[in-house]
Design a protein around this motif. Structure first.
Motif, PDB file in Angstrom:
ATOM      1  N   SER A 279       0.831  -1.206   0.000  1.00  0.00           N
ATOM      2  CA  SER A 279       0.000   0.000   0.000  1.00  0.00           C
ATOM      3  C   SER A 279       0.865   1.255   0.000  1.00  0.00           C
ATOM      4  O   SER A 279       2.047   1.206   0.322  1.00  0.00           O
ATOM      5  N   ARG A 280       0.226   2.374  -0.339  1.00  0.00           N
ATOM      6  CA  ARG A 280       0.923   3.667  -0.321  1.00  0.00           C
ATOM      7  C   ARG A 280       1.410   3.980   1.085  1.00  0.00           C
ATOM      8  O   ARG A 280       2.516   4.467   1.283  1.00  0.00           O
ATOM      9  N   ASN A 281       0.534   3.645   2.041  1.00  0.00           N
ATOM     10  CA  ASN A 281       0.878   3.897   3.424  1.00  0.00           C
ATOM     11  C   ASN A 281       2.127   3.121   3.835  1.00  0.00           C
ATOM     12  O   ASN A 281       3.036   3.659   4.465  1.00  0.00           O
ATOM     13  N   ASP A 282       2.181   1.852   3.455  1.00  0.00           N
ATOM     14  CA  ASP A 282       3.356   1.036   3.747  1.00  0.00           C
ATOM     15  C   ASP A 282       4.596   1.654   3.119  1.00  0.00           C
ATOM     16  O   ASP A 282       5.672   1.673   3.726  1.00  0.00           O
ATOM     17  N   GLN A 298      13.268   6.799  -0.882  1.00  0.00           N
ATOM     18  CA  GLN A 298      12.175   7.699  -1.246  1.00  0.00           C
ATOM     19  C   GLN A 298      10.955   6.860  -1.582  1.00  0.00           C
ATOM     20  O   GLN A 298      11.097   5.803  -2.201  1.00  0.00           O
ATOM     21  N   SER A 299       9.774   7.345  -1.186  1.00  0.00           N
ATOM     22  CA  SER A 299       8.591   6.547  -1.542  1.00  0.00           C
ATOM     23  C   SER A 299       7.975   7.052  -2.841  1.00  0.00           C
ATOM     24  O   SER A 299       8.079   8.238  -3.175  1.00  0.00           O
ATOM     25  N   TYR A 300       7.357   6.140  -3.566  1.00  0.00           N
ATOM     26  CA  TYR A 300       6.839   6.420  -4.908  1.00  0.00           C
ATOM     27  C   TYR A 300       5.526   5.674  -5.078  1.00  0.00           C
ATOM     28  O   TYR A 300       5.494   4.455  -4.973  1.00  0.00           O
ATOM     29  N   HIS A 301       4.449   6.420  -5.267  1.00  0.00           N
ATOM     30  CA  HIS A 301       3.151   5.773  -5.485  1.00  0.00           C
ATOM     31  C   HIS A 301       2.202   6.728  -6.166  1.00  0.00           C
ATOM     32  O   HIS A 301       2.589   7.869  -6.492  1.00  0.00           O
ATOM     33  N   SER A 302       0.980   6.298  -6.352  1.00  0.00           N
ATOM     34  CA  SER A 302       0.057   7.079  -7.184  1.00  0.00           C
ATOM     35  C   SER A 302      -0.263   8.457  -6.611  1.00  0.00           C
ATOM     36  O   SER A 302      -0.708   9.336  -7.336  1.00  0.00           O
ATOM     37  N   GLU A 303      -0.034   8.661  -5.324  1.00  0.00           N
ATOM     38  CA  GLU A 303      -0.359   9.970  -4.768  1.00  0.00           C
ATOM     39  C   GLU A 303       0.806  10.952  -4.811  1.00  0.00           C
ATOM     40  O   GLU A 303       0.676  12.111  -4.430  1.00  0.00           O
ATOM     41  N   VAL A 304       1.956  10.457  -5.281  1.00  0.00           N
ATOM     42  CA  VAL A 304       3.101  11.351  -5.446  1.00  0.00           C
ATOM     43  C   VAL A 304       2.871  12.118  -6.760  1.00  0.00           C
ATOM     44  O   VAL A 304       2.490  11.517  -7.769  1.00  0.00           O
ATOM     45  N   ILE A 312      12.233  11.856  -8.309  1.00  0.00           N
ATOM     46  CA  ILE A 312      12.668  10.635  -7.617  1.00  0.00           C
ATOM     47  C   ILE A 312      13.329   9.685  -8.607  1.00  0.00           C
ATOM     48  O   ILE A 312      14.393   9.127  -8.345  1.00  0.00           O
ATOM     49  N   HIS A 313      12.684   9.534  -9.757  1.00  0.00           N
ATOM     50  CA  HIS A 313      13.230   8.643 -10.784  1.00  0.00           C
ATOM     51  C   HIS A 313      14.640   9.091 -11.191  1.00  0.00           C
ATOM     52  O   HIS A 313      15.573   8.283 -11.258  1.00  0.00           O
ATOM     53  N   GLU A 314      14.787  10.399 -11.415  1.00  0.00           N
ATOM     54  CA  GLU A 314      16.108  10.911 -11.827  1.00  0.00           C
ATOM     55  C   GLU A 314      17.150  10.705 -10.736  1.00  0.00           C
ATOM     56  O   GLU A 314      18.278  10.286 -11.009  1.00  0.00           O
ATOM     57  N   ASP A 315      16.755  11.009  -9.488  1.00  0.00           N
ATOM     58  CA  ASP A 315      17.707  10.853  -8.378  1.00  0.00           C
ATOM     59  C   ASP A 315      18.099   9.395  -8.179  1.00  0.00           C
ATOM     60  O   ASP A 315      19.219   9.086  -7.773  1.00  0.00           O
ATOM     61  N   TRP A 316      17.173   8.521  -8.464  1.00  0.00           N
ATOM     62  CA  TRP A 316      17.459   7.090  -8.327  1.00  0.00           C
ATOM     63  C   TRP A 316      18.382   6.640  -9.472  1.00  0.00           C
ATOM     64  O   TRP A 316      19.331   5.898  -9.271  1.00  0.00           O
ATOM     65  N   ALA A 329       2.884   1.142  -8.792  1.00  0.00           N
ATOM     66  CA  ALA A 329       2.863   2.310  -9.681  1.00  0.00           C
ATOM     67  C   ALA A 329       4.251   2.539 -10.287  1.00  0.00           C
ATOM     68  O   ALA A 329       4.384   3.183 -11.322  1.00  0.00           O
ATOM     69  N   PHE A 330       5.282   2.056  -9.614  1.00  0.00           N
ATOM     70  CA  PHE A 330       6.655   2.185 -10.109  1.00  0.00           C
ATOM     71  C   PHE A 330       6.927   0.972 -10.988  1.00  0.00           C
ATOM     72  O   PHE A 330       7.245  -0.105 -10.502  1.00  0.00           O
ATOM     73  N   GLY A 331       6.728   1.130 -12.276  1.00  0.00           N
ATOM     74  CA  GLY A 331       6.836  -0.055 -13.122  1.00  0.00           C
ATOM     75  C   GLY A 331       7.162   0.270 -14.553  1.00  0.00           C
ATOM     76  O   GLY A 331       8.328   0.412 -14.911  1.00  0.00           O
ATOM     77  N   LEU A 332       6.116   0.434 -15.361  1.00  0.00           N
ATOM     78  CA  LEU A 332       6.299   0.685 -16.787  1.00  0.00           C
ATOM     79  C   LEU A 332       7.323   1.779 -17.028  1.00  0.00           C
ATOM     80  O   LEU A 332       7.251   2.837 -16.426  1.00  0.00           O
ATOM     81  N   GLY A 333       8.252   1.518 -17.909  1.00  0.00           N
ATOM     82  CA  GLY A 333       9.194   2.556 -18.297  1.00  0.00           C
ATOM     83  C   GLY A 333      10.398   2.677 -17.385  1.00  0.00           C
ATOM     84  O   GLY A 333      11.265   3.497 -17.606  1.00  0.00           O
TER      85      GLY A 333
END
Ligand code: ADP
Ligand code: MG
Length: 590
Positions: A279-282, A298-304, A312-316, A329-333
């Motif tokens: 979950s986003r909360n987790d 860093q957390s990444y989900h649909s509410e970001v 976040i993607h660039e920093d990662w 949500a962190f998947g395609l691409g």
């Protein structure tokens, strides 16, 4: 030819001569290789690229499976360039699921071949889109590759009219369906509008379709071919088994963040990774805990927000962020080659999902770890999230079986391939590497199962946690417990036993709740009556060996059954209506 039509570009070498219709296969290969070297500035083709290009240039339908980062884009970049600029003036249309992917691809293509790619999607100003359509209609417009989202394709009637005009002029080179697994309901990337893409082949049967994806096990591949209405497509596929990935399952305790922190510090200090949560909360909670413990997470989900996501993607990518703690949500691409570990903070919804998510590790071919931190109680949480369909439950249970097996890395990979429908049971054993996981033991729990079923029949369904505590805590009731010492199994073993019995359908599941919270209750399952009736019952469950485990050979405690069964004192009052409701939920409302 195109040098006359376009502003000269200093980086562009002279175009190879047009390919005659009568060209032999060798001549075609020669042209492809020259184009690759001269125009795309790459030394040689990768596995599958060459076969795909030959097929699609021969107007054959094609499905190509290559891992992320394998070079699928080149298959349509190079073919669209040849069709659009060298062999003719036709246009390739690529359907791609994400705006960000499309923008990346347009830029990439235009960097290689200036003014060759355009996009039709939100984000591109309408005036520019109109201009681009004019360029496409114009034989000398120079556009060889156009990107569209599936949503746009189905919303716009105009598009199909334009396709028809191009097709009438023999200028419709091919349709490319990137990330074609999105048309299949398996996995997380399902997109409603992908399922309608069969319309392309139905309307333009002569225009070849090139479908691309990183993951399509056999059943998904069959679905893709059906949905897209492909005509006897050739399939180019690289191996699904990933030799450099080490799979394992770890028991999760109440301090998962601490466990994960310790795991990363001991095995992947400073290395790049992904942690998937349910979950986003987790994701938020875990990433802030890891941050406190000194890991750049860093957390990444649909509410970001999308700008934050990009950051976040660039920093990662650059290594500034070590770990992205994400929902699916962190998947395609996502395409980073040196991901050294993918941790699952909880099990995935299906083996297909797990294969995709864990497969983001080790794209560079170097060793990488795929670890699930697993606790039986997550099964209940996940069961409440998956839809109530039989298929949804079945896929989850395949995942549960994988976690409960606690196999060695090669067993894990075999189980995944089996779960994907790639190999059958015999193959797993033939492969010779179906080994027991280290540190597990198998116990015959038949006598406990009988007691448990009788116990559950007296109740209205209990959660795994309740069974583990309440059932073990109850005063032994002679009729229920017969000759069994229920404390022979530890609390954790009882929890594991419950989920293993659910997978075996000896126990069943009922999801019950309100709009705030759903809970999974355990009830007697399809085979429970059979178990009770069986004289010679053996049910094997697999447990993690505990230190100084005394459960290896449970002592058989024989007591004599009482002559007159007393009524259980702890029997719950069952409201028959409530039970009906639960059962209907457990049957998927059918
Ligand atoms: P995906 O298969 O995930 O779509 P891409 O097409 O984005 O992967 O390609 C990933 C990277 O691989 C790109 O940087 C591309 O330039 C590179 N690449 C593709 N084909 C080759 C090749 N034959 N040789 C070397 N690099 C290649
Ligand atoms: Mg791609």
């Amino acid at each position: 030819i195109f040098r006359r039509q376009l502003p000269p570009s200093p980086s562009l070498p002279p175009a190879p001569p047009p390919l005659p219709q009568t060209a032999t296969k060798d001549e075609k290969i020669h042209l492809l290789q020259n184009t690759l070297k001269d125009t795309f500035r790459l030394p040689s083709f990768r596995f599958s690229q060459l076969c795909t290009l030959l097929d699609t240039l021969n107007s054959k339908d094609c499905v190509t499976l290559m891992p992320t980062g394998g070079g699928k884009s080149l298959c349509y970049q190079l073919s669209s360039y040849l069709n659009g600029r060298i062999l003719g003036k036709s246009v390739t249309f690529c359907i791609s699921p994400l705006l960000s992917l499309i923008m990346d691809q347009v830029k990439q293509m235009n960097d290689i071949i200036p003014n060759s790619a355009v996009a039709f999607c939100t984000g591109v100003p309408v005036t520019e889109q109109t201009k681009n359509w004019n360029r496409i209609r114009d034989v000398g417009g120079g556009v060889c590759l156009a990107f569209i989202t599936p949503e746009k394709l189905h919303k716009s009637q105009k598009l199909f009219k334009e396709f028809t005009k191009l097709s009438d002029q023999n200028r419709l080179a091919r349709f490319v369906i990137d990330e074609c697994h999105c048309c299949c309901t398996w996995g997380h990337d399902f997109r409603e509008d992908y399922t309608k893409l069969g319309r392309l082949k139905a309307t333009f049967p002569k225009v070849p379709v090139l479908a691309l994806t990183a993951t399509a096990p056999k059943p998904v591949l069959d679905d893709v071919i059906n949905i897209l209405k492909l005509d006897k497509p050739s399939v180019h596929k690289s191996e699904l088994k990933r030799a450099n990935l080490r799979y394992s399952i770890k028991s999760k305790d109440s301090d998962a963040a601490g466990q994960i922190h310790e795991y990363i510090c001991q095995n992947h200090l400073g290395q790049s990774g992904i942690i998937y949560t349910l979950s986003r909360n987790d994701a938020d909670t875990l990433s802030s805990k890891l941050l406190q413990l000194g890991i750049a997470a860093q957390s990444y989900h649909s509410e970001v927000s999308s700008s934050e996501k990009k950051g976040i993607h660039e920093d990662w990518m650059s290594g500034k962020v070590q770990v992205v703690v994400a929902t699916i949500a962190f998947g395609l691409g996502i395409n980073k080659s040196n991901v050294r570990f993918v941790i699952h903070h909880s099990l995935s919804k299906s083996i297909f999902g797990y294969y995709q998510e864990s497969g983001r590790a080790g794209r560079d071919g170097k060793p990488a770890d795929c670890v699930i931190f697993y606790a039986p109680k997550d099964v209940g949480r996940m069961r409440c999230l998956v839809d109530n369909s039989v298929a949804g439950e079945k896929q989850l249970f395949t995942m549960v079986r994988y976690c409960e097996e606690r196999g060695s890395s090669s067993t894990c990979q075999n189980l995944i391939l089996r779960g994907l429908g790639e190999i059958d049971k015999e193959d797993m054993h033939k492969n010779g590497d179906f080994e027991e996981g280290l540190g597990t033991e198998t116990i015959d729990v038949a006598k406990h199962v009988k007691v448990l079923i009788k116990f559950l029949r007296q109740t209205d369904g209990l959660t795994t946690g309740q069974i583990a505590t309440e059932w073990r805590a109850k005063e032994p009731d002679p009729i229920i417990s017969e000759h069994v010492d229920r404390k022979e199994l530890s609390k954790s073993q009882v929890e594991h036993m419950c989920v293993q019995l659910i997978v075996k359908k000896i126990l069943g599941v009922a999801v019950h709740g309100n709009k705030y919270k759903n809970t999974m209750y355990i009830i007697p399952g399809e085979y429970s009556q059979q178990c009770l009736e069986s004289e010679n019952l053996h049910i094997e469950c697999k447990f993690e060996k505990t230190k100084g485990s005394s459960t290896k050979k449970p002592r058989a405690k024989i007591r004599t059954a009482p002559t007159e069964p007393p009524k259980p004192q702890w029997q719950k009052k069952i409201d028959p209506n409530q039970r009906k409701l639960k059962e209907s939920v457990s049957n998927g409302g059918k």
